[in-house]
Write a protein that holds these residues in place. Structure first.
Motif, PDB file in Angstrom:
ATOM      1  N   MET A  11      47.356  52.628  30.596  1.00 15.80           N
ATOM      2  CA  MET A  11      45.944  52.609  30.214  1.00 15.80           C
ATOM      3  C   MET A  11      45.283  51.294  30.647  1.00 15.80           C
ATOM      4  O   MET A  11      44.245  51.287  31.290  1.00 15.80           O
ATOM      5  CB  MET A  11      45.828  52.749  28.697  1.00 15.80           C
ATOM      6  CG  MET A  11      44.405  52.703  28.218  1.00 15.80           C
ATOM      7  SD  MET A  11      44.332  53.065  26.469  1.00 15.80           S
ATOM      8  CE  MET A  11      43.553  54.658  26.480  1.00 15.80           C
ATOM      9  N   LEU A  12      45.959  50.192  30.320  1.00 13.34           N
ATOM     10  CA  LEU A  12      45.449  48.883  30.750  1.00 13.34           C
ATOM     11  C   LEU A  12      46.487  48.232  31.663  1.00 13.34           C
ATOM     12  O   LEU A  12      47.670  48.183  31.332  1.00 13.34           O
ATOM     13  CB  LEU A  12      45.204  47.985  29.535  1.00 13.34           C
ATOM     14  CG  LEU A  12      44.649  46.592  29.856  1.00 13.34           C
ATOM     15  CD1 LEU A  12      43.170  46.661  30.167  1.00 13.34           C
ATOM     16  CD2 LEU A  12      44.900  45.636  28.705  1.00 13.34           C
ATOM     17  N   GLU A  13      46.020  47.785  32.818  1.00 15.95           N
ATOM     18  CA  GLU A  13      46.916  47.104  33.745  1.00 15.95           C
ATOM     19  C   GLU A  13      46.337  45.755  34.116  1.00 15.95           C
ATOM     20  O   GLU A  13      45.197  45.674  34.562  1.00 15.95           O
ATOM     21  CB  GLU A  13      47.051  47.916  35.038  1.00 15.95           C
ATOM     22  CG  GLU A  13      47.990  49.099  34.938  1.00 15.95           C
ATOM     23  CD  GLU A  13      48.007  49.817  36.274  1.00 15.95           C
ATOM     24  OE1 GLU A  13      47.375  50.892  36.355  1.00 15.95           O
ATOM     25  OE2 GLU A  13      48.610  49.298  37.233  1.00 15.95           O
ATOM     26  N   VAL A  14      47.121  44.726  33.888  1.00 17.13           N
ATOM     27  CA  VAL A  14      46.694  43.375  34.240  1.00 17.13           C
ATOM     28  C   VAL A  14      47.614  42.891  35.349  1.00 17.13           C
ATOM     29  O   VAL A  14      48.839  42.975  35.217  1.00 17.13           O
ATOM     30  CB  VAL A  14      46.790  42.439  33.016  1.00 17.13           C
ATOM     31  CG1 VAL A  14      46.415  41.016  33.397  1.00 17.13           C
ATOM     32  CG2 VAL A  14      45.894  42.943  31.898  1.00 17.13           C
ATOM     33  N   ARG A  15      47.020  42.440  36.450  1.00 17.48           N
ATOM     34  CA  ARG A  15      47.858  42.004  37.582  1.00 17.48           C
ATOM     35  C   ARG A  15      47.540  40.583  37.990  1.00 17.48           C
ATOM     36  O   ARG A  15      46.393  40.267  38.310  1.00 17.48           O
ATOM     37  CB  ARG A  15      47.620  42.926  38.786  1.00 17.48           C
ATOM     38  CG  ARG A  15      48.236  44.300  38.606  1.00 17.48           C
ATOM     39  CD  ARG A  15      48.496  44.982  39.930  1.00 17.48           C
ATOM     40  NE  ARG A  15      48.522  46.419  39.703  1.00 17.48           N
ATOM     41  CZ  ARG A  15      47.568  47.247  40.102  1.00 17.48           C
ATOM     42  NH1 ARG A  15      46.535  46.787  40.757  1.00 17.48           N
ATOM     43  NH2 ARG A  15      47.644  48.534  39.825  1.00 17.48           N
ATOM     44  N   GLU A  16      48.548  39.756  37.963  1.00 10.44           N
ATOM     45  CA  GLU A  16      48.460  38.390  38.500  1.00 10.44           C
ATOM     46  C   GLU A  16      47.201  37.674  38.013  1.00 10.44           C
ATOM     47  O   GLU A  16      46.431  37.126  38.798  1.00 10.44           O
ATOM     48  CB  GLU A  16      48.469  38.428  40.041  1.00 10.44           C
ATOM     49  CG  GLU A  16      49.868  38.419  40.636  1.00 10.44           C
ATOM     50  CD  GLU A  16      50.680  37.202  40.217  1.00 10.44           C
ATOM     51  OE1 GLU A  16      50.169  36.074  40.357  1.00 10.44           O
ATOM     52  OE2 GLU A  16      51.811  37.377  39.723  1.00 10.44           O
ATOM     53  N   LEU A  17      46.983  37.713  36.711  1.00  6.79           N
ATOM     54  CA  LEU A  17      45.742  37.178  36.165  1.00  6.79           C
ATOM     55  C   LEU A  17      45.819  35.668  35.960  1.00  6.79           C
ATOM     56  O   LEU A  17      46.781  35.167  35.382  1.00  6.79           O
ATOM     57  CB  LEU A  17      45.440  37.879  34.829  1.00  6.79           C
ATOM     58  CG  LEU A  17      44.025  37.682  34.283  1.00  6.79           C
ATOM     59  CD1 LEU A  17      43.028  38.460  35.116  1.00  6.79           C
ATOM     60  CD2 LEU A  17      43.960  38.133  32.828  1.00  6.79           C
ATOM     61  N   TRP A  18      44.802  34.973  36.450  1.00  4.28           N
ATOM     62  CA  TRP A  18      44.665  33.532  36.228  1.00  4.28           C
ATOM     63  C   TRP A  18      43.376  33.289  35.482  1.00  4.28           C
ATOM     64  O   TRP A  18      42.307  33.728  35.913  1.00  4.28           O
ATOM     65  CB  TRP A  18      44.640  32.766  37.554  1.00  4.28           C
ATOM     66  CG  TRP A  18      45.977  32.698  38.218  1.00  4.28           C
ATOM     67  CD1 TRP A  18      46.633  33.720  38.841  1.00  4.28           C
ATOM     68  CD2 TRP A  18      46.827  31.545  38.320  1.00  4.28           C
ATOM     69  NE1 TRP A  18      47.838  33.280  39.321  1.00  4.28           N
ATOM     70  CE2 TRP A  18      47.989  31.952  39.024  1.00  4.28           C
ATOM     71  CE3 TRP A  18      46.717  30.222  37.882  1.00  4.28           C
ATOM     72  CZ2 TRP A  18      49.031  31.072  39.299  1.00  4.28           C
ATOM     73  CZ3 TRP A  18      47.758  29.346  38.167  1.00  4.28           C
ATOM     74  CH2 TRP A  18      48.911  29.769  38.860  1.00  4.28           C
ATOM     75  N   VAL A  19      43.474  32.616  34.339  1.00  2.00           N
ATOM     76  CA  VAL A  19      42.280  32.309  33.551  1.00  2.00           C
ATOM     77  C   VAL A  19      42.368  30.862  33.091  1.00  2.00           C
ATOM     78  O   VAL A  19      43.454  30.357  32.818  1.00  2.00           O
ATOM     79  CB  VAL A  19      42.178  33.194  32.284  1.00  2.00           C
ATOM     80  CG1 VAL A  19      40.791  33.078  31.661  1.00  2.00           C
ATOM     81  CG2 VAL A  19      42.503  34.633  32.575  1.00  2.00           C
ATOM     82  N   GLY A  20      41.222  30.205  33.020  1.00  2.00           N
ATOM     83  CA  GLY A  20      41.267  28.832  32.547  1.00  2.00           C
ATOM     84  C   GLY A  20      39.926  28.357  32.046  1.00  2.00           C
ATOM     85  O   GLY A  20      38.918  29.065  32.117  1.00  2.00           O
ATOM     86  N   TYR A  21      39.940  27.163  31.482  1.00  2.00           N
ATOM     87  CA  TYR A  21      38.710  26.495  31.065  1.00  2.00           C
ATOM     88  C   TYR A  21      38.543  25.294  31.982  1.00  2.00           C
ATOM     89  O   TYR A  21      39.454  24.472  32.101  1.00  2.00           O
ATOM     90  CB  TYR A  21      38.816  26.008  29.627  1.00  2.00           C
ATOM     91  CG  TYR A  21      39.151  27.089  28.632  1.00  2.00           C
ATOM     92  CD1 TYR A  21      38.148  27.848  28.032  1.00  2.00           C
ATOM     93  CD2 TYR A  21      40.468  27.351  28.293  1.00  2.00           C
ATOM     94  CE1 TYR A  21      38.464  28.824  27.117  1.00  2.00           C
ATOM     95  CE2 TYR A  21      40.787  28.332  27.379  1.00  2.00           C
ATOM     96  CZ  TYR A  21      39.785  29.067  26.788  1.00  2.00           C
ATOM     97  OH  TYR A  21      40.093  30.028  25.887  1.00  2.00           O
ATOM     98  N   ASN A  22      37.396  25.164  32.587  1.00  2.89           N
ATOM     99  CA  ASN A  22      37.130  24.048  33.495  1.00  2.89           C
ATOM    100  C   ASN A  22      38.273  23.863  34.495  1.00  2.89           C
ATOM    101  O   ASN A  22      38.556  24.742  35.297  1.00  2.89           O
ATOM    102  CB  ASN A  22      36.845  22.765  32.712  1.00  2.89           C
ATOM    103  CG  ASN A  22      35.616  22.939  31.837  1.00  2.89           C
ATOM    104  OD1 ASN A  22      34.691  23.627  32.224  1.00  2.89           O
ATOM    105  ND2 ASN A  22      35.639  22.344  30.662  1.00  2.89           N
ATOM    106  N   ASP A  23      38.962  22.726  34.406  1.00 10.92           N
ATOM    107  CA  ASP A  23      39.992  22.436  35.409  1.00 10.92           C
ATOM    108  C   ASP A  23      41.363  22.980  35.028  1.00 10.92           C
ATOM    109  O   ASP A  23      42.267  23.021  35.843  1.00 10.92           O
ATOM    110  CB  ASP A  23      40.123  20.911  35.596  1.00 10.92           C
ATOM    111  CG  ASP A  23      38.842  20.311  36.126  1.00 10.92           C
ATOM    112  OD1 ASP A  23      38.051  21.092  36.689  1.00 10.92           O
ATOM    113  OD2 ASP A  23      38.636  19.101  35.965  1.00 10.92           O
TER     114      ASP A  23
END
Lengths: 349, 238
Positions: B1-13
């Motif tokens: 149902m939900l697929e997350v692939r190679e996710l990059w998340v960040g705040y500022n730097d």
């Protein structure tokens, strides 16, 4: 009331309209008092718009004068320089100001401006507007201003008619306000003024609400501005400066009560009376406004209407307690549902 | 149902989520475990559109969610219950629920009945202000409000925070009932035991990466694995 529950929430609007409609009957001989009363209606309508902007969507628009001035200068210049008929000119000017209000709001929303930053940016817009009017001397006559006689729909010639037209605008603004607040949009506005992130996570499109509210408020404010230009017979940039429009509107709203239906009206009445008292002090009135504003922000943020409501609820709950006895614990805060638009929610600063 | 692939998340730097890949099958409960600061909340905030991912993709029912704002994500059927239980304290229980059903007002009545059936306590307190509820009741309300939006996927960020052990057990019984009714659940949790009792599949996050992924039974059975990936944190139940 039970037969027409749909309309019962409009009763306060209707009552206000009827009460204010009686004013010209009492002051017929005094053109001066009628003038002040007409100005009061305009101030109240500005404050309804500002209430939506600041009270309900936390957009501190310090350019109410610009929006009104856009309506005023827009309609006058379109008649004088473009030869439009006055009604069409007013419509176009209001449309322009509505677009301007929506645009300013959109910029703030997209860039994620906080309350104070919106205030600073819109204050800058006010300064730009002043300079723009002065700079476009060729069209606007600069600080000398424009005599608008014969350029409008003729409000200056018929003050009683002008009073009722502006009253109709105020009542319309109050009715629209009440209609919004009674619908699910009212609940959504309450939610987003409480906490924007939570509101978004509930599926409320905060950005759309803010821009929509700004457009609506700008529409009413600029319509009043355009009618003011006609009614006053003369416009100049200083009539739309921050000191002349925004500060009084801010005081009116704080005096009357933010996030209430009648706060703008009550505030305008109190303000008009205070203004009449301090007027003899001349230049010192600005100082008096300043002190008043600081005092309001410090100790009287909730306004007269909220205060009266709370007092009334206390009286009611104490009489209830008297009748029912101690068995039934009365809700100290009164009926929570009735507080929807005026509860002591997180202050919007 | 939900697929997350190679996710990059960040705040500022700073990148907080660094290349996470995970999958939530429909109708199941999936857990994301990990200590404080491992990136669970950041992951959830990216899933609902509060944060914009640097790179990688999020697919919900095969459709990418990238770039959607939270209201649009809610519209798609993903509803997020934050750890801070972002209720509207000045509004009544009923008004909070009304707001929950903001995206689909027509279904309000039927959803309300369902929610009151699940959380009878809320029915009793419907005209009370949300801010006056106890912690446990507030958590119930937060979940109930999310359910009002007819979610296909429910994201729960540490639902057990601040609840007494008995209440945690009760909460998880309700979640189990929800799962059986077909609501897909993705859960971030520090109470490992409780999470493992509900979820079939587990991801362990460590410093923004998936350190372990597998069936809940393998974690449940092996205290070594738990120690290796989850350090000292434990939990009730199990």
């Amino acid at each position: 009331m039970n037969a027409r529950p749909v309309l019962s929430h409009m009763l306060p609007v209707l009552g206000t309209g009827i009460a204010l409609a009686a004013v010209p009957l009492f002051v017929r001989e005094s053109g001066y008092v009628l003038r002040i009363a007409t100005f009061l209606l305009m101030l109240a309508t500005y404050a309804v718009g500002f209430n939506l902007l600041f009270g309900h969507t936390r957009q501190l628009f310090l350019c109410i004068g610009v929006l009104a001035g856009t309506g005023a200068y827009g309609s006058v210049l379109l008649v004088r320089n473009a030869g439009l008929n006055p009604v069409a000119a007013i419509a176009v000017a209001v449309a322009i100001a509505t677009g301007l209000g929506a645009f300013l709001s959109y910029v703030g929303v997209r860039r994620g401006f906080g309350v104070l930053f919106v205030g600073i940016v819109t204050l800058a817009v006010s300064l730009i507007f002043q300079n723009l009017v002065l700079g476009l001397r060729k069209y606007t006559n600069g600080e000398t201003g424009i005599v608008t006689q014969g350029l409008g729909v003729g409000l200056a010639e018929n003050p009683v008619q002008a009073y009722y037209i502006l009253l109709a605008v105020l009542v319309a603004a109050l009715a629209v306000y009440q209609e919004i607040m009674g619908s699910r949009h009212g609940l959504a506005l309450h939610a987003l003024s409480d906490d924007e992130v939570s509101a978004e996570l509930s599926g409320i499109d905060v950005a759309r609400y803010k821009v929509g509210v700004a457009a609506l408020a700008a529409g009413f404010i600029s319509l009043v501005g355009a009618l003011f230009a006609d009614w006053n017979g003369f416009i100049s940039p200083s009539l739309f400066s921050v000191g002349h429009v925004d500060i009084p509107v801010l005081i009116v709203l704080l005096l009357g009560g933010m996030r209430t239906l009648l706060g703008p009206v009550v505030g305008a009445i109190v303000f008009t009376i205070v203004d009449a008292i301090v007027r003899p002090f001349g230049q010192l009135t600005v100082l008096a406004y300043g002190v008043l504003l600081v005092a309001l922000f410090l100790v009287f943020r909730e306004g007269t209407v909220t205060l009266l409501q709370r007092g009334w609820e206390m009286v009611q709950s104490s009489t209830q307690r008297g009748q029912v006895g101690r068995g039934v614990a009365a809700d100290e805060d009164g009926d929570p549902l009735s507080q929807r638009t005026n509860s002591r929610a997180k202050s919007p600063y | 149902m939900l697929e997350v692939r190679e996710l990059w998340v960040g705040y500022n730097d700073v990148s907080v989520i660094r290349g996470v890949t995970l999958e939530v099958p429909a109708g199941e409960a999936t857990a994301v475990l990990g200590p404080n600061g491992s990136g669970k909340t950041t992951l959830f905030r990216a899933l609902v559109g509060l944060l914009r991912p640097r790179s990688g993709s999020i697919l919900f029912e095969g459709v990418p969610l990238n770039g959607l704002r939270p209201p649009q994500v809610v519209q798609r059927g993903i509803v997020y219950v934050a750890a801070e239980r972002e209720l509207f304290p000045q509004l009544t229980v009923l008004e909070n629920l009304e707001l929950g059903a903001y995206c689909c007002p027509r279904a309000f009545q039927s959803r309300l009945e369902l929610v009151f059936e699940l959380f009878p306590r809320l029915a009793e307190r419907r005209s009370q202000r949300a801010g006056t509820l106890s912690g446990g009741e507030q958590q119930m309300l937060a979940i109930a409000r999310a359910l009002m939006a007819q979610p296909k996927l429910l994201l729960l960020d540490e639902p057990s925070t601040g609840l007494a052990p008995l209440l945690v057990a009760e909460l998880y019984r309700r979640l189990e009932a929800l799962r059986r009714e077909g609501v897909t659940i993705l859960l971030a949790e520090q109470q490992v035991g409780a999470a493992l009792s509900l979820c079939a599949r587990v991801y362990v996050l460590k410093e923004g990466r998936v350190a372990f992924c597998g069936g809940a039974s393998s974690l449940r059975g092996s205290s070594e694995l738990r120690k290796a990936y989850l350090g000292g944190i434990g939990g009730v139940g199990g």
